[in-house]
Write a protein that holds these residues in place. Sequence first.
Motif, PDB file in Angstrom:
ATOM      1  N   ALA A  93       0.877  -1.178   0.000  1.00 35.48           N
ATOM      2  CA  ALA A  93       0.000   0.000   0.000  1.00 35.48           C
ATOM      3  C   ALA A  93       0.915   1.228   0.000  1.00 35.48           C
ATOM      4  CB  ALA A  93      -0.892  -0.016   1.245  1.00 35.48           C
ATOM      5  N   PRO A  94       0.367   2.400  -0.357  1.00 39.90           N
ATOM      6  CA  PRO A  94       1.197   3.615  -0.356  1.00 39.90           C
ATOM      7  C   PRO A  94       1.909   3.846   0.985  1.00 39.90           C
ATOM      8  CG  PRO A  94      -0.857   4.047  -1.493  1.00 39.90           C
ATOM      9  CD  PRO A  94      -0.985   2.654  -0.900  1.00 39.90           C
ATOM     10  N   VAL A  95       1.230   3.546   2.070  1.00 41.57           N
ATOM     11  CA  VAL A  95       1.878   3.545   3.389  1.00 41.57           C
ATOM     12  C   VAL A  95       1.977   2.088   3.847  1.00 41.57           C
ATOM     13  CG1 VAL A  95       1.643   4.168   5.826  1.00 41.57           C
ATOM     14  CG2 VAL A  95       1.081   5.849   4.051  1.00 41.57           C
ATOM     15  N   HIS A  96       3.178   1.606   4.029  1.00 43.41           N
ATOM     16  CA  HIS A  96       3.385   0.244   4.562  1.00 43.41           C
ATOM     17  C   HIS A  96       4.646   0.271   5.417  1.00 43.41           C
ATOM     18  CE1 HIS A  96       3.434  -4.413   3.800  1.00 43.41           C
ATOM     19  NE2 HIS A  96       3.475  -4.095   5.076  1.00 43.41           N
ATOM     20  N   VAL A  97       4.398   0.368   6.710  1.00 43.65           N
ATOM     21  CA  VAL A  97       5.477   0.479   7.686  1.00 43.65           C
ATOM     22  C   VAL A  97       5.399  -0.711   8.632  1.00 43.65           C
ATOM     23  CG1 VAL A  97       6.247   1.852   9.679  1.00 43.65           C
ATOM     24  CG2 VAL A  97       5.628   3.008   7.546  1.00 43.65           C
TER      25      VAL A  97
ATOM     26  N   GLY B 294       3.215 -11.254  30.301  1.00 44.55           N
ATOM     27  CA  GLY B 294       2.647 -10.131  31.044  1.00 44.55           C
ATOM     28  C   GLY B 294       3.582  -8.939  31.103  1.00 44.55           C
ATOM     29  N   GLU B 295       4.871  -9.192  31.024  1.00 49.11           N
ATOM     30  CA  GLU B 295       5.852  -8.090  31.063  1.00 49.11           C
ATOM     31  C   GLU B 295       5.816  -7.243  29.793  1.00 49.11           C
ATOM     32  OE1 GLU B 295       9.749  -9.561  31.804  1.00 49.11           O
ATOM     33  OE2 GLU B 295       9.256 -10.278  33.819  1.00 49.11           O
ATOM     34  N   ASP B 296       5.196  -7.758  28.757  1.00 51.16           N
ATOM     35  CA  ASP B 296       5.210  -7.059  27.462  1.00 51.16           C
ATOM     36  C   ASP B 296       3.949  -6.223  27.206  1.00 51.16           C
ATOM     37  OD1 ASP B 296       7.699  -8.249  26.692  1.00 51.16           O
ATOM     38  OD2 ASP B 296       6.617 -10.097  26.230  1.00 51.16           O
ATOM     39  N   THR B 297       3.029  -6.183  28.156  1.00 50.23           N
ATOM     40  CA  THR B 297       1.771  -5.486  27.876  1.00 50.23           C
ATOM     41  C   THR B 297       1.996  -3.991  27.620  1.00 50.23           C
ATOM     42  OG1 THR B 297       1.367  -5.300  30.240  1.00 50.23           O
ATOM     43  CG2 THR B 297       0.289  -7.128  29.097  1.00 50.23           C
ATOM     44  N   GLY B 298       2.904  -3.389  28.368  1.00 51.38           N
ATOM     45  CA  GLY B 298       3.207  -1.966  28.139  1.00 51.38           C
ATOM     46  C   GLY B 298       3.815  -1.759  26.762  1.00 51.38           C
ATOM     47  N   LEU B 299       4.731  -2.621  26.413  1.00 50.76           N
ATOM     48  CA  LEU B 299       5.384  -2.551  25.105  1.00 50.76           C
ATOM     49  C   LEU B 299       4.357  -2.672  23.981  1.00 50.76           C
ATOM     50  CD1 LEU B 299       7.866  -2.720  23.187  1.00 50.76           C
ATOM     51  CD2 LEU B 299       7.919  -5.181  23.660  1.00 50.76           C
ATOM     52  N   ILE B 300       3.450  -3.624  24.106  1.00 47.80           N
ATOM     53  CA  ILE B 300       2.449  -3.829  23.050  1.00 47.80           C
ATOM     54  C   ILE B 300       1.567  -2.590  22.917  1.00 47.80           C
ATOM     55  CG2 ILE B 300       0.481  -5.243  22.317  1.00 47.80           C
ATOM     56  CD1 ILE B 300       3.216  -6.648  22.064  1.00 47.80           C
ATOM     57  N   GLY B 301       1.223  -1.978  24.050  1.00 46.29           N
ATOM     58  CA  GLY B 301       0.454  -0.742  24.011  1.00 46.29           C
ATOM     59  C   GLY B 301       1.235   0.375  23.332  1.00 46.29           C
ATOM     60  N   ARG B 302       2.512   0.486  23.660  1.00 42.19           N
ATOM     61  CA  ARG B 302       3.328   1.553  23.076  1.00 42.19           C
ATOM     62  C   ARG B 302       3.539   1.350  21.576  1.00 42.19           C
ATOM     63  NH1 ARG B 302       5.309   1.150  28.268  1.00 42.19           N
ATOM     64  NH2 ARG B 302       7.027  -0.266  27.815  1.00 42.19           N
ATOM     65  N   LEU B 303       3.610   0.097  21.121  1.00 38.19           N
ATOM     66  CA  LEU B 303       3.692  -0.157  19.672  1.00 38.19           C
ATOM     67  C   LEU B 303       2.460   0.428  18.975  1.00 38.19           C
ATOM     68  CD1 LEU B 303       4.868  -3.902  19.730  1.00 38.19           C
ATOM     69  CD2 LEU B 303       6.170  -2.016  18.763  1.00 38.19           C
ATOM     70  N   HIS B 304       1.294   0.270  19.599  1.00 38.60           N
ATOM     71  CA  HIS B 304       0.062   0.824  19.020  1.00 38.60           C
ATOM     72  C   HIS B 304       0.076   2.351  19.033  1.00 38.60           C
ATOM     73  CE1 HIS B 304      -1.304  -3.313  19.248  1.00 38.60           C
ATOM     74  NE2 HIS B 304      -2.375  -2.985  18.568  1.00 38.60           N
ATOM     75  N   LEU B 305       0.615   2.916  20.119  1.00 40.73           N
ATOM     76  CA  LEU B 305       0.683   4.383  20.207  1.00 40.73           C
ATOM     77  C   LEU B 305       1.614   4.928  19.123  1.00 40.73           C
ATOM     78  CD1 LEU B 305      -0.548   6.535  22.001  1.00 40.73           C
ATOM     79  CD2 LEU B 305       1.476   6.394  23.474  1.00 40.73           C
ATOM     80  N   VAL B 306       2.759   4.280  18.919  1.00 36.07           N
ATOM     81  CA  VAL B 306       3.681   4.686  17.854  1.00 36.07           C
ATOM     82  C   VAL B 306       2.969   4.598  16.499  1.00 36.07           C
ATOM     83  CG1 VAL B 306       5.745   3.972  16.578  1.00 36.07           C
ATOM     84  CG2 VAL B 306       5.825   4.161  19.063  1.00 36.07           C
ATOM     85  N   ALA B 307       2.202   3.523  16.303  1.00 35.95           N
ATOM     86  CA  ALA B 307       1.496   3.343  15.029  1.00 35.95           C
ATOM     87  C   ALA B 307       0.512   4.480  14.776  1.00 35.95           C
ATOM     88  CB  ALA B 307       0.772   1.999  15.007  1.00 35.95           C
ATOM     89  N   THR B 308      -0.227   4.879  15.782  1.00 30.96           N
ATOM     90  CA  THR B 308      -1.209   5.941  15.565  1.00 30.96           C
ATOM     91  C   THR B 308      -0.517   7.280  15.308  1.00 30.96           C
ATOM     92  OG1 THR B 308      -1.467   6.347  17.944  1.00 30.96           O
ATOM     93  CG2 THR B 308      -2.997   4.814  16.931  1.00 30.96           C
ATOM     94  N   ARG B 309       0.601   7.525  15.986  1.00 28.75           N
ATOM     95  CA  ARG B 309       1.352   8.758  15.731  1.00 28.75           C
ATOM     96  C   ARG B 309       1.902   8.756  14.302  1.00 28.75           C
ATOM     97  NH1 ARG B 309      -1.144   9.663  19.331  1.00 28.75           N
ATOM     98  NH2 ARG B 309      -0.605  10.293  21.462  1.00 28.75           N
ATOM     99  N   LEU B 310       2.416   7.598  13.873  1.00 31.10           N
ATOM    100  CA  LEU B 310       2.938   7.488  12.507  1.00 31.10           C
ATOM    101  C   LEU B 310       1.811   7.651  11.493  1.00 31.10           C
ATOM    102  CD1 LEU B 310       5.535   4.586  12.825  1.00 31.10           C
ATOM    103  CD2 LEU B 310       5.996   6.959  12.188  1.00 31.10           C
ATOM    104  N   ALA B 311       0.644   7.091  11.792  1.00 29.60           N
ATOM    105  CA  ALA B 311      -0.494   7.238  10.879  1.00 29.60           C
ATOM    106  C   ALA B 311      -0.810   8.720  10.687  1.00 29.60           C
ATOM    107  CB  ALA B 311      -1.710   6.483  11.427  1.00 29.60           C
ATOM    108  N   GLU B 312      -0.731   9.491  11.766  1.00 29.65           N
ATOM    109  CA  GLU B 312      -0.946  10.943  11.650  1.00 29.65           C
ATOM    110  C   GLU B 312       0.145  11.571  10.787  1.00 29.65           C
ATOM    111  OE1 GLU B 312      -1.116  12.287  15.716  1.00 29.65           O
ATOM    112  OE2 GLU B 312      -3.000  11.207  16.055  1.00 29.65           O
TER     113      GLU B 312
ATOM    114  N   LEU C 219       2.070  10.294   8.593  1.00 31.06           N
ATOM    115  CA  LEU C 219       2.093   9.811   7.207  1.00 31.06           C
ATOM    116  C   LEU C 219       0.786  10.100   6.470  1.00 31.06           C
ATOM    117  CD1 LEU C 219       3.952   6.443   7.950  1.00 31.06           C
ATOM    118  CD2 LEU C 219       4.921   8.523   6.939  1.00 31.06           C
ATOM    119  N   GLY C 220      -0.138  10.774   7.158  1.00 30.83           N
ATOM    120  CA  GLY C 220      -1.323  11.309   6.498  1.00 30.83           C
ATOM    121  C   GLY C 220      -2.468  10.331   6.296  1.00 30.83           C
ATOM    122  N   VAL C 221      -2.506   9.256   7.091  1.00 34.33           N
ATOM    123  CA  VAL C 221      -3.592   8.285   6.911  1.00 34.33           C
ATOM    124  C   VAL C 221      -4.496   8.163   8.142  1.00 34.33           C
ATOM    125  CG1 VAL C 221      -2.339   6.962   5.158  1.00 34.33           C
ATOM    126  CG2 VAL C 221      -2.130   6.309   7.575  1.00 34.33           C
ATOM    127  N   ALA C 222      -4.266   9.003   9.133  1.00 34.91           N
ATOM    128  CA  ALA C 222      -5.060   8.887  10.364  1.00 34.91           C
ATOM    129  C   ALA C 222      -6.533   9.178  10.107  1.00 34.91           C
ATOM    130  CB  ALA C 222      -4.512   9.813  11.441  1.00 34.91           C
TER     131      ALA C 222
END
Length: 113
Positions: free
Chosen positions: A35-39, A55-73, A75-78
């Motif tokens: 796709a035009p955006v594929h990261v 269980g130790e990775d729950t924060g990390l998994i949440g932060r991966l999603h937060l990074v994704a939403t910031r990148l979506a903004e 990269l213009g697809v939010a």
Amino acid sequence: MDDCIFCKIVNKEIPAQVVYEDDEILAFKDIKPLAPVHVLVIPKKHIPDLTAITGEDTGLIGRLHLVATRLAEELGVADSGFRFVNNCKGDGGQVVFHLHFHLLGGRQLRGLG
Ligand code: 5GP
Ligand code: ZN
């Protein structure tokens, strides 16, 4: 992990077009964009697939999603919308066994699988 391609990207042994980096997360453009955006958004630490998180990775998994939403903004697809997905193991279509999520956008995406 010695022979893991994404660990090599994390360690800068293989080049990649990095769009985000912090202490624990790296995001870079997919080498064969669907796709035009594929990261790809990945933890720097080697986790083979989604079933290996603890269980130790729950924060990390949440932060991966937060990074994704910031990148979506950035990269213009939010506003138009995007997909943030993980392929897990064989039937899930996983090819690289270092946990990663695909951020896809910039075109109308159709059904899953
Ligand atoms: P999977 O099917 O495992 O969820 O997706 C792996 C993704 O990694 C594929 O979309 C593939 O194009 C991408 N990929 C594989 N090797 C490389 C590489 O060396 N560099 C980059 N940037 N992407 C890669
Ligand atoms: Zn790895």
